[in-house]
Design a protein around this motif. Structure first.
Motif, short mmCIF file in Angstrom:
data_model
loop_
_atom_site.label_atom_id
_atom_site.label_comp_id
_atom_site.label_asym_id
_atom_site.label_seq_id
_atom_site.Cartn_x
_atom_site.Cartn_y
_atom_site.Cartn_z
N UNK A 106 0.83 -1.21 0.00
CA UNK A 106 0.00 0.00 0.00
C UNK A 106 0.87 1.25 0.00
N UNK A 107 1.90 1.27 0.83
CA UNK A 107 2.78 2.43 0.89
C UNK A 107 3.55 2.63 -0.41
N UNK A 108 4.03 1.53 -1.02
CA UNK A 108 4.72 1.65 -2.31
C UNK A 108 3.78 2.16 -3.39
N UNK A 109 2.54 1.68 -3.39
CA UNK A 109 1.55 2.17 -4.36
C UNK A 109 1.35 3.67 -4.20
N UNK A 110 1.24 4.12 -2.97
CA UNK A 110 1.04 5.55 -2.70
C UNK A 110 2.23 6.36 -3.23
N UNK A 111 3.44 5.91 -2.92
CA UNK A 111 4.64 6.61 -3.39
C UNK A 111 4.69 6.64 -4.91
N UNK A 112 4.41 5.52 -5.55
CA UNK A 112 4.43 5.44 -7.02
C UNK A 112 3.41 6.41 -7.62
N UNK A 113 2.20 6.42 -7.09
CA UNK A 113 1.15 7.27 -7.63
C UNK A 113 1.46 8.74 -7.43
N UNK A 114 1.93 9.12 -6.26
CA UNK A 114 2.21 10.52 -5.96
C UNK A 114 3.46 11.03 -6.67
N UNK A 115 4.39 10.14 -6.99
CA UNK A 115 5.63 10.57 -7.64
C UNK A 115 5.47 10.68 -9.15
N UNK A 116 4.37 10.14 -9.68
CA UNK A 116 4.17 10.16 -11.13
C UNK A 116 4.81 8.99 -11.84
N UNK A 117 5.45 8.09 -11.10
CA UNK A 117 6.10 6.93 -11.70
C UNK A 117 5.12 5.81 -12.03
N UNK A 118 3.96 5.86 -11.42
CA UNK A 118 3.01 4.75 -11.54
C UNK A 118 2.27 4.81 -12.87
N UNK A 119 2.34 3.74 -13.63
CA UNK A 119 1.60 3.60 -14.87
C UNK A 119 0.88 2.27 -14.82
N UNK A 120 -0.39 2.29 -14.42
CA UNK A 120 -1.10 1.03 -14.29
C UNK A 120 -1.18 0.31 -15.63
N UNK A 121 -1.13 -1.00 -15.57
CA UNK A 121 -1.20 -1.83 -16.77
C UNK A 121 -2.50 -2.62 -16.73
#
Length: 111
Positions: free
Chosen positions: A43-58
């Motif tokens: 959950x914490x990694x998901x939050x960091x990824x989403x807030x940093x702009x690195x997260x690109x859901x597939x």
């Protein structure tokens, strides 16, 4: 949910966090045999990824259960094509088999 490769616990730092008993119990219930600490890390990694702009859901087209028309209120990116959807542009919102609502470009579900 985004899942990181397993890191050995010897490579992790111990951190203390106070949680309400009910929250901890509910996390344990959701984690099942995975363990609630691993769930909290995810959950914490998901939050960091989403807030940093690195997260690109597939997502794949097969994961979209339903879609409905919408208008972008801010810049979005279609989860199927990667196409940028400009503010004010028509778009679709897709409901996934996992219960997520995701942005879709108008032509992303076309055959």
């Amino acid at each position: 949910m985004y899942t990181l490769p397993r890191t050995s616990t010897t490579d992790m730092e111990v951190t203390s966090i106070r949680l309400e008993r009910e929250l901890k119990d509910r996390l344990k219930g959701l984690a099942k045999n995975k363990g609630y600490q691993a769930l909290i890390r995810d959950i914490l990694w998901n939050y960091v990824q989403q807030k940093s702009g690195d997260y690109r859901p597939q997502f794949s087209r097969e994961e979209i259960r339903a879609s409905f028309s919408a208008t972008a209120q801010q810049e979005e990116r279609c989860v199927l094509t990667g196409e940028i959807i400009q503010p004010g542009a028509p778009m679709l919102l897709g409901l996934t088999v996992h219960g997520d609502i995701v942005p879709l470009s108008l032509d992303s579900l076309a055959d």
